[in-house]
Design an enzyme around this catalytic site. Structure first.
Site, PDB file in Angstrom:
ATOM      1  N   CYS A  97     -28.684 -46.906 -50.729  1.00 30.63           N
ATOM      2  CA  CYS A  97     -28.903 -47.889 -49.676  1.00 30.63           C
ATOM      3  C   CYS A  97     -30.363 -47.714 -49.258  1.00 30.63           C
ATOM      4  CB  CYS A  97     -27.974 -47.615 -48.493  1.00 30.63           C
ATOM      5  SG  CYS A  97     -28.037 -48.917 -47.248  1.00 30.63           S
ATOM      6  N   LEU A 204     -30.753 -59.054 -43.838  1.00 28.22           N
ATOM      7  CA  LEU A 204     -31.987 -59.625 -44.364  1.00 28.22           C
ATOM      8  C   LEU A 204     -32.674 -60.219 -43.155  1.00 28.22           C
ATOM      9  CD1 LEU A 204     -32.313 -61.830 -47.488  1.00 28.22           C
ATOM     10  CD2 LEU A 204     -33.615 -62.292 -45.435  1.00 28.22           C
ATOM     11  N   HIS A 398     -34.403 -42.836 -40.750  1.00 28.73           N
ATOM     12  CA  HIS A 398     -34.195 -44.070 -41.519  1.00 28.73           C
ATOM     13  C   HIS A 398     -33.851 -45.251 -40.629  1.00 28.73           C
ATOM     14  CE1 HIS A 398     -29.966 -43.851 -40.770  1.00 28.73           C
ATOM     15  NE2 HIS A 398     -29.618 -44.671 -41.728  1.00 28.73           N
ATOM     16  N   GLY A 399     -33.671 -45.008 -39.344  1.00 27.38           N
ATOM     17  CA  GLY A 399     -33.306 -46.106 -38.455  1.00 27.38           C
ATOM     18  C   GLY A 399     -33.294 -45.605 -37.037  1.00 27.38           C
ATOM     19  N   GLY A 401     -30.303 -45.185 -35.618  1.00 29.04           N
ATOM     20  CA  GLY A 401     -29.089 -44.366 -35.620  1.00 29.04           C
ATOM     21  C   GLY A 401     -28.102 -44.900 -34.600  1.00 29.04           C
ATOM     22  N   LYS A 474     -26.877 -61.322 -41.261  1.00 29.73           N
ATOM     23  CA  LYS A 474     -26.094 -60.080 -41.190  1.00 29.73           C
ATOM     24  C   LYS A 474     -24.924 -60.175 -42.143  1.00 29.73           C
ATOM     25  CE  LYS A 474     -26.225 -56.681 -38.496  1.00 29.73           C
ATOM     26  NZ  LYS A 474     -26.794 -55.371 -38.876  1.00 29.73           N
TER      27      LYS A 474
HETATM   28  P1  5GP Z   1     -27.568 -47.409 -42.091  1.00 29.88           P
HETATM   29  O1  5GP Z   1     -28.236 -47.348 -43.397  1.00 29.88           O
HETATM   30  O2  5GP Z   1     -27.367 -46.029 -41.503  1.00 29.88           O
HETATM   31  O3  5GP Z   1     -26.333 -48.211 -42.067  1.00 29.88           O
HETATM   32  O4  5GP Z   1     -28.545 -48.208 -41.133  1.00 29.88           O
HETATM   33  C1  5GP Z   1     -29.891 -47.899 -41.015  1.00 29.88           C
HETATM   34  C2  5GP Z   1     -30.452 -48.370 -39.704  1.00 29.88           C
HETATM   35  O5  5GP Z   1     -30.619 -49.780 -39.713  1.00 29.88           O
HETATM   36  C3  5GP Z   1     -29.569 -48.140 -38.496  1.00 29.88           C
HETATM   37  O6  5GP Z   1     -29.688 -46.822 -38.016  1.00 29.88           O
HETATM   38  C4  5GP Z   1     -30.087 -49.169 -37.505  1.00 29.88           C
HETATM   39  O7  5GP Z   1     -31.064 -48.626 -36.644  1.00 29.88           O
HETATM   40  C5  5GP Z   1     -30.733 -50.227 -38.378  1.00 29.88           C
HETATM   41  N1  5GP Z   1     -30.089 -51.554 -38.283  1.00 29.88           N
HETATM   42  C6  5GP Z   1     -28.767 -51.843 -38.340  1.00 29.88           C
HETATM   43  N2  5GP Z   1     -28.563 -53.171 -38.240  1.00 29.88           N
HETATM   44  C7  5GP Z   1     -29.804 -53.745 -38.141  1.00 29.88           C
HETATM   45  C8  5GP Z   1     -30.277 -55.099 -38.064  1.00 29.88           C
HETATM   46  O8  5GP Z   1     -29.528 -56.082 -38.062  1.00 29.88           O
HETATM   47  N3  5GP Z   1     -31.620 -55.286 -38.007  1.00 29.88           N
HETATM   48  C9  5GP Z   1     -32.503 -54.246 -38.015  1.00 29.88           C
HETATM   49  N4  5GP Z   1     -33.803 -54.524 -37.978  1.00 29.88           N
HETATM   50  N5  5GP Z   1     -32.089 -52.969 -38.092  1.00 29.88           N
HETATM   51  C10 5GP Z   1     -30.772 -52.712 -38.157  1.00 29.88           C
HETATM   52 MN    MN Z   2     -25.728 -49.185 -46.805  1.00 31.70          MN
HETATM   53 MN    MN Z   3     -28.649 -48.033 -45.135  1.00 30.39          MN
END
Ligand code: 5GP
Ligand code: MN
Ligand code: MN
Length: 475
Positions: A97, A204, A398-399, A401, A474
Protein backbone atom coordinates in the site's frame (compact mmCIF):
# COMPACT_ATOMS: atom_id res chain seq x y z
CA UNK A 1 2.90 4.44 32.02
CA UNK A 2 5.13 6.82 30.10
CA UNK A 3 6.86 7.79 33.36
CA UNK A 4 8.85 4.59 32.83
CA UNK A 5 10.09 5.69 29.41
CA UNK A 6 13.50 7.30 29.13
CA UNK A 7 13.08 10.60 27.34
CA UNK A 8 16.14 11.07 25.11
CA UNK A 9 14.89 14.26 23.50
CA UNK A 10 11.46 15.89 23.45
CA UNK A 11 10.69 13.64 20.49
CA UNK A 12 12.40 10.33 21.26
CA UNK A 13 11.25 7.97 24.02
CA UNK A 14 12.92 4.70 24.86
CA UNK A 15 11.59 1.67 26.70
CA UNK A 16 14.53 -0.32 28.09
CA UNK A 17 14.65 -4.04 27.30
CA UNK A 18 12.73 -6.12 29.83
CA UNK A 19 11.39 -9.67 29.80
CA UNK A 20 12.23 -11.33 26.49
CA UNK A 21 13.09 -8.08 24.68
CA UNK A 22 16.41 -8.33 22.82
CA UNK A 23 16.68 -4.61 22.07
CA UNK A 24 15.02 -1.44 23.34
CA UNK A 25 11.79 -0.04 21.92
CA UNK A 26 11.89 3.54 20.67
CA UNK A 27 8.86 5.73 20.03
CA UNK A 28 9.21 9.02 18.14
CA UNK A 29 6.51 11.48 19.19
CA UNK A 30 5.99 14.61 21.22
CA UNK A 31 4.58 14.28 24.71
CA UNK A 32 0.96 15.00 23.73
CA UNK A 33 1.04 12.43 20.92
CA UNK A 34 2.65 9.76 23.06
CA UNK A 35 0.15 10.32 25.87
CA UNK A 36 -2.77 10.08 23.44
CA UNK A 37 -1.32 6.95 21.80
CA UNK A 38 -3.22 3.75 21.98
CA UNK A 39 -1.61 1.87 24.93
CA UNK A 40 -1.52 -1.24 22.79
CA UNK A 41 1.25 0.47 20.78
CA UNK A 42 3.62 0.36 23.79
CA UNK A 43 2.97 -3.36 24.19
CA UNK A 44 3.24 -4.13 20.49
CA UNK A 45 6.46 -2.20 19.93
CA UNK A 46 7.98 -4.12 22.88
CA UNK A 47 6.72 -7.47 21.56
CA UNK A 48 8.46 -6.84 18.23
CA UNK A 49 11.70 -6.30 20.19
CA UNK A 50 11.61 -9.97 21.29
CA UNK A 51 11.86 -11.38 17.75
CA UNK A 52 15.07 -13.21 16.71
CA UNK A 53 17.74 -11.25 14.86
CA UNK A 54 16.24 -7.81 15.47
CA UNK A 55 18.86 -5.09 15.10
CA UNK A 56 19.29 -1.97 17.27
CA UNK A 57 15.69 -1.29 18.31
CA UNK A 58 12.01 -1.76 17.57
CA UNK A 59 10.61 1.59 16.43
CA UNK A 60 7.22 3.31 16.39
CA UNK A 61 6.61 6.42 14.30
CA UNK A 62 4.59 9.43 15.57
CA UNK A 63 1.42 8.25 13.76
CA UNK A 64 1.55 4.80 15.37
CA UNK A 65 -1.63 3.04 16.39
CA UNK A 66 -2.72 -0.51 17.15
CA UNK A 67 -2.16 -3.04 14.34
CA UNK A 68 -2.19 -6.75 13.74
CA UNK A 69 0.87 -7.98 15.70
CA UNK A 70 3.15 -5.10 14.76
CA UNK A 71 1.81 -1.60 15.37
CA UNK A 72 0.85 0.41 12.30
CA UNK A 73 3.70 2.90 12.19
CA UNK A 74 6.16 0.16 13.19
CA UNK A 75 9.71 -0.23 11.84
CA UNK A 76 12.05 -3.15 12.59
CA UNK A 77 15.17 -4.47 10.85
CA UNK A 78 16.45 -8.04 11.04
CA UNK A 79 19.82 -9.59 10.24
CA UNK A 80 19.52 -12.82 8.22
CA UNK A 81 22.96 -13.93 9.45
CA UNK A 82 21.85 -13.65 13.04
CA UNK A 83 18.67 -15.76 12.82
CA UNK A 84 16.66 -12.75 11.66
CA UNK A 85 13.04 -13.26 10.68
CA UNK A 86 10.50 -11.98 8.21
CA UNK A 87 6.93 -11.55 9.42
CA UNK A 88 3.75 -11.33 7.34
CA UNK A 89 2.13 -9.27 10.12
CA UNK A 90 5.15 -6.97 10.07
CA UNK A 91 4.44 -6.02 6.47
CA UNK A 92 0.67 -5.79 6.80
CA UNK A 93 -2.16 -7.22 4.76
CA UNK A 94 -2.29 -4.55 2.09
CA UNK A 95 1.21 -5.33 0.85
CA UNK A 96 2.91 -2.28 -0.71
CA UNK A 97 0.00 0.00 0.00
CA UNK A 98 1.42 3.39 -0.78
CA UNK A 99 1.05 6.90 -2.09
CA UNK A 100 1.88 8.28 -5.50
CA UNK A 101 1.84 11.98 -6.24
CA UNK A 102 1.42 13.51 -9.71
CA UNK A 103 2.00 17.07 -10.83
CA UNK A 104 -0.76 18.62 -12.98
CA UNK A 105 0.88 21.77 -14.34
CA UNK A 106 -2.26 23.57 -13.11
CA UNK A 107 -3.00 26.09 -10.40
CA UNK A 108 -5.94 26.19 -8.00
CA UNK A 109 -7.96 28.59 -10.17
CA UNK A 110 -7.66 26.28 -13.23
CA UNK A 111 -9.11 23.41 -11.22
CA UNK A 112 -11.78 25.33 -9.29
CA UNK A 113 -13.25 26.55 -12.60
CA UNK A 114 -14.20 22.93 -13.42
CA UNK A 115 -14.10 21.39 -9.96
CA UNK A 116 -17.46 19.64 -10.10
CA UNK A 117 -16.94 18.24 -13.57
CA UNK A 118 -13.53 16.99 -12.56
CA UNK A 119 -14.93 15.29 -9.44
CA UNK A 120 -17.76 13.65 -11.39
CA UNK A 121 -15.54 12.49 -14.24
CA UNK A 122 -12.88 11.06 -11.91
CA UNK A 123 -15.60 9.27 -9.96
CA UNK A 124 -17.08 7.85 -13.17
CA UNK A 125 -13.75 6.67 -14.60
CA UNK A 126 -11.86 5.43 -11.52
CA UNK A 127 -13.24 2.14 -10.18
CA UNK A 128 -13.63 2.58 -6.41
CA UNK A 129 -15.27 0.69 -3.58
CA UNK A 130 -15.46 -2.79 -2.19
CA UNK A 131 -15.25 -5.49 -4.87
CA UNK A 132 -15.02 -2.98 -7.72
CA UNK A 133 -13.50 -4.31 -10.93
CA UNK A 134 -11.42 -2.68 -13.62
CA UNK A 135 -11.43 -2.89 -17.42
CA UNK A 136 -8.41 -5.19 -17.51
CA UNK A 137 -8.68 -8.99 -17.33
CA UNK A 138 -5.47 -10.93 -16.88
CA UNK A 139 -4.99 -14.53 -17.96
CA UNK A 140 -2.47 -16.76 -16.22
CA UNK A 141 0.63 -15.77 -18.13
CA UNK A 142 -0.29 -12.07 -18.10
CA UNK A 143 -0.82 -12.30 -14.34
CA UNK A 144 2.67 -13.76 -13.88
CA UNK A 145 4.18 -11.11 -16.15
CA UNK A 146 2.47 -8.39 -14.09
CA UNK A 147 3.67 -9.92 -10.81
CA UNK A 148 7.26 -9.99 -12.09
CA UNK A 149 7.18 -6.66 -13.91
CA UNK A 150 5.26 -4.19 -11.71
CA UNK A 151 4.87 -0.68 -13.07
CA UNK A 152 7.39 -1.50 -15.81
CA UNK A 153 4.93 -4.17 -17.03
CA UNK A 154 2.07 -1.66 -16.91
CA UNK A 155 4.07 0.85 -18.96
CA UNK A 156 4.79 -1.84 -21.57
CA UNK A 157 1.04 -2.45 -21.76
CA UNK A 158 0.54 1.21 -22.62
CA UNK A 159 -0.30 2.63 -19.19
CA UNK A 160 1.92 5.65 -18.89
CA UNK A 161 5.46 6.31 -20.05
CA UNK A 162 8.94 4.98 -19.36
CA UNK A 163 9.79 8.34 -17.79
CA UNK A 164 7.37 7.47 -14.96
CA UNK A 165 9.61 4.60 -13.89
CA UNK A 166 12.39 7.00 -12.91
CA UNK A 167 10.12 8.34 -10.14
CA UNK A 168 9.08 5.05 -8.53
CA UNK A 169 10.87 3.10 -5.82
CA UNK A 170 12.80 0.13 -7.27
CA UNK A 171 12.47 1.86 -10.63
CA UNK A 172 8.92 0.51 -10.76
CA UNK A 173 9.91 -3.15 -10.65
CA UNK A 174 10.69 -5.05 -7.45
CA UNK A 175 13.43 -7.58 -8.07
CA UNK A 176 13.24 -11.05 -6.57
CA UNK A 177 9.49 -11.42 -7.11
CA UNK A 178 8.33 -15.03 -7.35
CA UNK A 179 4.93 -15.34 -9.06
CA UNK A 180 5.22 -19.11 -8.51
CA UNK A 181 5.04 -18.49 -4.75
CA UNK A 182 1.66 -16.76 -5.10
CA UNK A 183 -1.34 -19.09 -4.71
CA UNK A 184 -3.88 -19.61 -7.46
CA UNK A 185 -6.52 -18.24 -5.13
CA UNK A 186 -4.60 -14.99 -4.63
CA UNK A 187 -4.18 -14.63 -8.40
CA UNK A 188 -7.84 -15.37 -8.98
CA UNK A 189 -8.88 -12.64 -6.56
CA UNK A 190 -6.76 -10.19 -8.57
CA UNK A 191 -7.84 -11.23 -12.06
CA UNK A 192 -10.18 -8.29 -12.61
CA UNK A 193 -9.01 -5.89 -9.87
CA UNK A 194 -6.15 -4.19 -11.72
CA UNK A 195 -6.61 -0.43 -11.96
CA UNK A 196 -9.01 -0.20 -9.02
CA UNK A 197 -8.73 1.94 -5.93
CA UNK A 198 -10.31 -0.43 -3.42
CA UNK A 199 -12.33 0.64 -0.43
CA UNK A 200 -12.21 2.58 2.83
CA UNK A 201 -8.96 4.35 3.53
CA UNK A 202 -7.90 4.39 -0.13
CA UNK A 203 -8.32 7.59 -2.06
CA UNK A 204 -7.56 9.61 -5.10
CA UNK A 205 -7.27 13.24 -4.17
CA UNK A 206 -6.82 16.46 -6.10
CA UNK A 207 -4.87 18.76 -3.78
CA UNK A 208 -3.56 22.31 -3.75
CA UNK A 209 -0.17 23.21 -2.37
CA UNK A 210 -1.05 25.70 0.36
CA UNK A 211 2.36 26.18 1.89
CA UNK A 212 5.99 25.51 1.09
CA UNK A 213 8.32 25.11 4.08
CA UNK A 214 11.54 24.20 2.29
CA UNK A 215 12.04 26.16 -0.92
CA UNK A 216 15.11 24.27 -2.10
CA UNK A 217 13.50 20.84 -1.76
CA UNK A 218 10.19 22.09 -3.18
CA UNK A 219 12.03 23.44 -6.19
CA UNK A 220 13.81 20.13 -6.68
CA UNK A 221 10.44 18.33 -6.45
CA UNK A 222 8.92 20.86 -8.88
CA UNK A 223 6.21 22.25 -6.62
CA UNK A 224 5.22 25.81 -5.72
CA UNK A 225 2.44 27.32 -3.62
CA UNK A 226 -0.94 27.28 -5.38
CA UNK A 227 0.08 24.36 -7.62
CA UNK A 228 -2.35 21.47 -7.90
CA UNK A 229 -1.22 17.86 -7.51
CA UNK A 230 -3.02 14.50 -7.51
CA UNK A 231 -2.31 11.86 -4.86
CA UNK A 232 -3.29 8.21 -5.23
CA UNK A 233 -3.35 5.99 -2.13
CA UNK A 234 -3.96 2.28 -2.69
CA UNK A 235 -2.19 -1.06 -2.65
CA UNK A 236 -2.18 -4.63 -3.90
CA UNK A 237 -5.93 -5.21 -3.52
CA UNK A 238 -7.19 -8.78 -3.09
CA UNK A 239 -3.90 -10.38 -4.09
CA UNK A 240 -1.84 -8.82 -1.32
CA UNK A 241 -4.50 -9.55 1.24
CA UNK A 242 -4.71 -13.19 0.24
CA UNK A 243 -0.92 -13.60 0.37
CA UNK A 244 -0.81 -12.04 3.83
CA UNK A 245 -3.60 -14.26 5.11
CA UNK A 246 -2.12 -17.50 3.77
CA UNK A 247 1.46 -16.92 4.88
CA UNK A 248 0.40 -15.72 8.29
CA UNK A 249 -1.32 -19.04 8.86
CA UNK A 250 1.74 -20.96 7.72
CA UNK A 251 4.05 -18.83 9.84
CA UNK A 252 2.01 -19.51 12.99
CA UNK A 253 2.58 -23.24 12.54
CA UNK A 254 6.19 -22.83 11.47
CA UNK A 255 7.28 -20.64 14.39
CA UNK A 256 7.32 -23.50 16.89
CA UNK A 257 9.05 -25.71 14.32
CA UNK A 258 11.83 -23.14 14.06
CA UNK A 259 11.92 -22.79 17.86
CA UNK A 260 10.72 -19.18 17.79
CA UNK A 261 8.90 -18.05 20.95
CA UNK A 262 6.07 -15.67 20.11
CA UNK A 263 4.70 -13.34 22.79
CA UNK A 264 1.69 -12.87 20.50
CA UNK A 265 0.70 -15.31 17.75
CA UNK A 266 -0.01 -12.35 15.49
CA UNK A 267 3.78 -11.86 15.32
CA UNK A 268 4.09 -15.14 13.41
CA UNK A 269 7.28 -15.15 11.37
CA UNK A 270 9.89 -17.39 9.77
CA UNK A 271 13.68 -17.12 9.48
CA UNK A 272 14.70 -15.07 6.43
CA UNK A 273 17.00 -17.96 5.53
CA UNK A 274 14.34 -20.68 5.49
CA UNK A 275 12.18 -22.10 2.71
CA UNK A 276 9.07 -20.46 4.18
CA UNK A 277 10.81 -17.13 4.70
CA UNK A 278 12.13 -17.18 1.13
CA UNK A 279 8.74 -18.12 -0.30
CA UNK A 280 7.04 -15.34 1.62
CA UNK A 281 9.62 -12.80 0.41
CA UNK A 282 9.10 -13.99 -3.18
CA UNK A 283 5.31 -13.72 -2.90
CA UNK A 284 5.47 -10.40 -1.05
CA UNK A 285 7.71 -8.91 -3.76
CA UNK A 286 5.20 -10.10 -6.37
CA UNK A 287 2.51 -8.25 -4.40
CA UNK A 288 4.73 -5.14 -4.37
CA UNK A 289 4.78 -5.35 -8.18
CA UNK A 290 1.00 -5.74 -8.18
CA UNK A 291 0.62 -2.54 -6.16
CA UNK A 292 3.11 -0.65 -8.37
CA UNK A 293 1.27 -1.83 -11.51
CA UNK A 294 -2.06 -0.91 -9.97
CA UNK A 295 -1.01 2.65 -9.15
CA UNK A 296 0.52 2.94 -12.64
CA UNK A 297 -2.75 1.93 -14.33
CA UNK A 298 -4.70 4.34 -12.12
CA UNK A 299 -2.25 7.08 -13.12
CA UNK A 300 -3.05 6.44 -16.76
CA UNK A 301 -6.80 6.68 -16.04
CA UNK A 302 -6.30 9.95 -14.16
CA UNK A 303 -4.33 11.40 -17.07
CA UNK A 304 -7.15 10.48 -19.46
CA UNK A 305 -9.69 12.21 -17.24
CA UNK A 306 -7.59 15.38 -17.02
CA UNK A 307 -7.02 15.42 -20.77
CA UNK A 308 -10.81 15.41 -21.21
CA UNK A 309 -11.65 17.98 -18.55
CA UNK A 310 -8.60 20.30 -18.66
CA UNK A 311 -6.70 19.58 -21.88
CA UNK A 312 -3.72 21.78 -21.02
CA UNK A 313 -2.95 19.66 -17.91
CA UNK A 314 0.26 17.61 -17.88
CA UNK A 315 0.68 14.97 -15.19
CA UNK A 316 4.28 13.79 -14.79
CA UNK A 317 4.98 11.68 -11.74
CA UNK A 318 6.53 13.37 -8.70
CA UNK A 319 7.12 10.16 -6.76
CA UNK A 320 5.64 6.82 -5.67
CA UNK A 321 6.44 5.38 -2.27
CA UNK A 322 5.08 2.28 -0.52
CA UNK A 323 4.40 2.08 3.23
CA UNK A 324 3.77 -1.65 3.84
CA UNK A 325 6.92 -3.53 2.90
CA UNK A 326 9.90 -5.60 3.93
CA UNK A 327 12.99 -4.67 1.95
CA UNK A 328 16.57 -5.85 1.91
CA UNK A 329 18.71 -2.75 2.40
CA UNK A 330 22.22 -1.87 3.48
CA UNK A 331 22.51 0.10 6.70
CA UNK A 332 25.43 1.17 8.83
CA UNK A 333 25.10 -0.12 12.39
CA UNK A 334 27.86 0.69 14.89
CA UNK A 335 30.13 1.67 12.03
CA UNK A 336 29.58 -1.57 10.12
CA UNK A 337 27.67 -1.86 6.85
CA UNK A 338 25.15 -4.70 7.06
CA UNK A 339 22.45 -6.12 4.80
CA UNK A 340 19.22 -6.02 6.78
CA UNK A 341 15.57 -6.80 6.10
CA UNK A 342 13.66 -3.70 7.09
CA UNK A 343 9.96 -4.07 7.87
CA UNK A 344 7.99 -0.85 7.47
CA UNK A 345 4.35 -1.32 8.34
CA UNK A 346 2.43 1.89 7.95
CA UNK A 347 5.80 3.62 7.71
CA UNK A 348 7.47 5.33 4.78
CA UNK A 349 11.00 4.82 3.56
CA UNK A 350 12.78 8.16 3.85
CA UNK A 351 16.27 7.98 2.32
CA UNK A 352 18.40 11.04 2.87
CA UNK A 353 20.37 13.05 0.29
CA UNK A 354 22.93 11.10 -1.71
CA UNK A 355 21.35 7.69 -1.29
CA UNK A 356 21.99 5.59 -4.42
CA UNK A 357 18.36 4.37 -4.57
CA UNK A 358 16.96 7.86 -5.10
CA UNK A 359 16.39 8.93 -8.74
CA UNK A 360 19.31 10.95 -10.14
CA UNK A 361 17.42 14.21 -10.41
CA UNK A 362 16.29 14.09 -6.76
CA UNK A 363 19.39 12.55 -5.20
CA UNK A 364 21.01 15.80 -4.08
CA UNK A 365 18.00 16.79 -2.01
CA UNK A 366 16.68 13.45 -0.70
CA UNK A 367 13.73 11.12 -1.22
CA UNK A 368 10.21 12.56 -1.30
CA UNK A 369 8.14 11.27 1.63
CA UNK A 370 4.41 11.32 0.84
CA UNK A 371 2.05 11.50 3.80
CA UNK A 372 -1.74 11.42 3.88
CA UNK A 373 -3.71 13.29 6.50
CA UNK A 374 -7.45 13.16 5.91
CA UNK A 375 -9.97 14.20 3.26
CA UNK A 376 -10.91 17.26 5.29
CA UNK A 377 -7.66 18.59 6.73
CA UNK A 378 -4.41 18.28 4.85
CA UNK A 379 -1.56 16.09 3.71
CA UNK A 380 2.20 16.66 3.55
CA UNK A 381 5.24 16.15 1.42
CA UNK A 382 8.47 15.70 3.36
CA UNK A 383 12.01 14.84 2.38
CA UNK A 384 14.34 12.22 3.85
CA UNK A 385 17.26 13.35 6.01
CA UNK A 386 20.80 12.15 6.63
CA UNK A 387 20.06 11.68 10.36
CA UNK A 388 17.13 9.39 9.56
CA UNK A 389 19.57 6.58 8.80
CA UNK A 390 20.77 6.41 12.41
CA UNK A 391 17.37 7.19 13.92
CA UNK A 392 15.03 4.71 12.22
CA UNK A 393 16.80 2.96 9.32
CA UNK A 394 15.63 5.92 7.22
CA UNK A 395 11.91 5.68 7.93
CA UNK A 396 9.20 8.19 8.74
CA UNK A 397 5.47 8.28 9.47
CA UNK A 398 2.98 7.44 6.70
CA UNK A 399 -0.07 9.46 7.68
CA UNK A 400 -1.87 11.09 10.54
CA UNK A 401 -2.78 7.69 11.96
CA UNK A 402 -6.18 6.76 13.32
CA UNK A 403 -7.32 8.38 16.55
CA UNK A 404 -10.43 6.21 16.75
CA UNK A 405 -11.57 2.86 15.38
CA UNK A 406 -13.69 2.58 12.24
CA UNK A 407 -16.57 1.34 14.33
CA UNK A 408 -16.37 4.27 16.72
CA UNK A 409 -16.19 6.70 13.79
CA UNK A 410 -19.22 5.07 12.15
CA UNK A 411 -21.19 5.56 15.36
CA UNK A 412 -20.06 9.20 15.61
CA UNK A 413 -20.70 10.54 12.08
CA UNK A 414 -23.05 10.08 9.14
CA UNK A 415 -21.50 9.89 5.68
CA UNK A 416 -23.97 12.38 4.22
CA UNK A 417 -23.27 14.91 6.95
CA UNK A 418 -19.48 14.63 6.44
CA UNK A 419 -19.89 15.10 2.67
CA UNK A 420 -22.15 18.15 3.10
CA UNK A 421 -19.89 19.80 5.65
CA UNK A 422 -16.87 19.35 3.42
CA UNK A 423 -18.77 20.59 0.35
CA UNK A 424 -19.60 23.75 2.29
CA UNK A 425 -15.85 24.23 2.73
CA UNK A 426 -15.21 23.73 -0.98
CA UNK A 427 -14.05 20.10 -0.81
CA UNK A 428 -15.93 17.68 -3.08
CA UNK A 429 -16.12 14.04 -1.92
CA UNK A 430 -17.31 11.25 -4.18
CA UNK A 431 -17.70 7.75 -2.75
CA UNK A 432 -19.86 4.67 -3.30
CA UNK A 433 -20.08 4.13 0.46
CA UNK A 434 -21.66 6.49 3.00
CA UNK A 435 -20.51 4.19 5.73
CA UNK A 436 -16.96 4.31 4.37
CA UNK A 437 -17.00 8.12 4.43
CA UNK A 438 -18.21 8.12 8.06
CA UNK A 439 -15.47 5.68 9.05
CA UNK A 440 -12.93 7.95 7.36
CA UNK A 441 -14.27 11.24 8.75
CA UNK A 442 -11.43 13.72 9.30
CA UNK A 443 -12.12 13.63 13.05
CA UNK A 444 -11.30 9.91 13.15
CA UNK A 445 -7.64 10.75 12.48
CA UNK A 446 -4.96 12.37 14.61
CA UNK A 447 -3.85 15.92 13.86
CA UNK A 448 -1.59 15.39 10.85
CA UNK A 449 0.27 18.66 11.51
CA UNK A 450 1.22 17.50 15.01
CA UNK A 451 2.40 14.14 13.64
CA UNK A 452 4.44 15.71 10.86
CA UNK A 453 5.91 18.33 13.20
CA UNK A 454 7.06 15.53 15.52
CA UNK A 455 8.62 13.61 12.62
CA UNK A 456 10.36 16.79 11.49
CA UNK A 457 11.56 17.74 14.99
CA UNK A 458 12.79 14.19 15.64
CA UNK A 459 14.83 14.41 12.43
CA UNK A 460 13.13 11.48 10.66
CA UNK A 461 12.21 13.66 7.68
CA UNK A 462 11.88 17.39 6.96
CA UNK A 463 8.69 19.22 6.02
CA UNK A 464 8.58 20.45 2.41
CA UNK A 465 4.95 21.33 1.65
CA UNK A 466 1.42 21.15 2.97
CA UNK A 467 -1.40 20.08 0.66
CA UNK A 468 -5.15 20.61 1.11
CA UNK A 469 -7.92 18.67 -0.62
CA UNK A 470 -10.09 20.03 -3.45
CA UNK A 471 -11.62 16.74 -4.65
CA UNK A 472 -11.44 13.33 -3.01
CA UNK A 473 -12.60 10.05 -4.55
CA UNK A 474 -12.93 7.66 -1.60
CA UNK A 475 -13.05 3.91 -1.94
P1 5GP B 1 -3.38 3.66 5.90
O1 5GP B 1 -2.41 3.28 4.86
O2 5GP B 1 -2.83 3.40 7.28
O3 5GP B 1 -4.73 3.09 5.72
O4 5GP B 1 -3.61 5.22 5.75
C1 5GP B 1 -2.55 6.12 5.66
C2 5GP B 1 -2.97 7.49 6.09
O5 5GP B 1 -3.78 8.10 5.09
C3 5GP B 1 -3.86 7.56 7.32
O6 5GP B 1 -3.10 7.47 8.50
C4 5GP B 1 -4.55 8.90 7.16
O7 5GP B 1 -3.87 9.93 7.85
C5 5GP B 1 -4.49 9.17 5.67
N1 5GP B 1 -5.81 9.25 5.02
C6 5GP B 1 -6.86 8.40 5.16
N2 5GP B 1 -7.89 8.79 4.39
C7 5GP B 1 -7.48 9.92 3.73
C8 5GP B 1 -8.08 10.77 2.74
O8 5GP B 1 -9.21 10.60 2.28
N3 5GP B 1 -7.33 11.81 2.28
C9 5GP B 1 -6.06 12.05 2.73
N4 5GP B 1 -5.40 13.07 2.21
N5 5GP B 1 -5.48 11.26 3.65
C10 5GP B 1 -6.16 10.21 4.14
MN1 MN C 1 -4.01 0.05 1.98
MN1 MN D 1 -1.94 2.72 3.09
Amino acid sequence: DIALFARHTDYEWEIAPHGAMRVPAVIYADEALIRAMDHKVYEQVCNVATLPGIVKASYAMPDAHWGYGFPIGGVAAFDPDDGGVVSAGGVGFDISCGVRCLHTGLNTEDVMAVQKMLADTLYREIPAGLGSTGAIRLNQSEMDAMLAGGAAWAVKQGHGSAADLDHIEEHGQMRGARPDCVSEHAKKRQRDEMGTLGSGNHYLEVQKVVRVFDTRAAEAFGIRENDVVVSIHCGSRGLGHQIGTEFLKEMVTAASHYGIMLPDRELACAPINSPLGENYLGAMRAAINCALANRQILTHLVREVFSQVIPKARLPLLYDVSHNTCKAEEHVVDGKRRKLYVHRKGATRAFGPGHPDIPDILRAVGQPVLIGGSMGTGSYILVGTKQGEALSFSSACHGAGRAMSRHQAYKTWKGRQVIDELAARGILIRSPSGRGVAEEAPGAYKDVSAVVDAADAAGLARKVARLEPLVCIKG
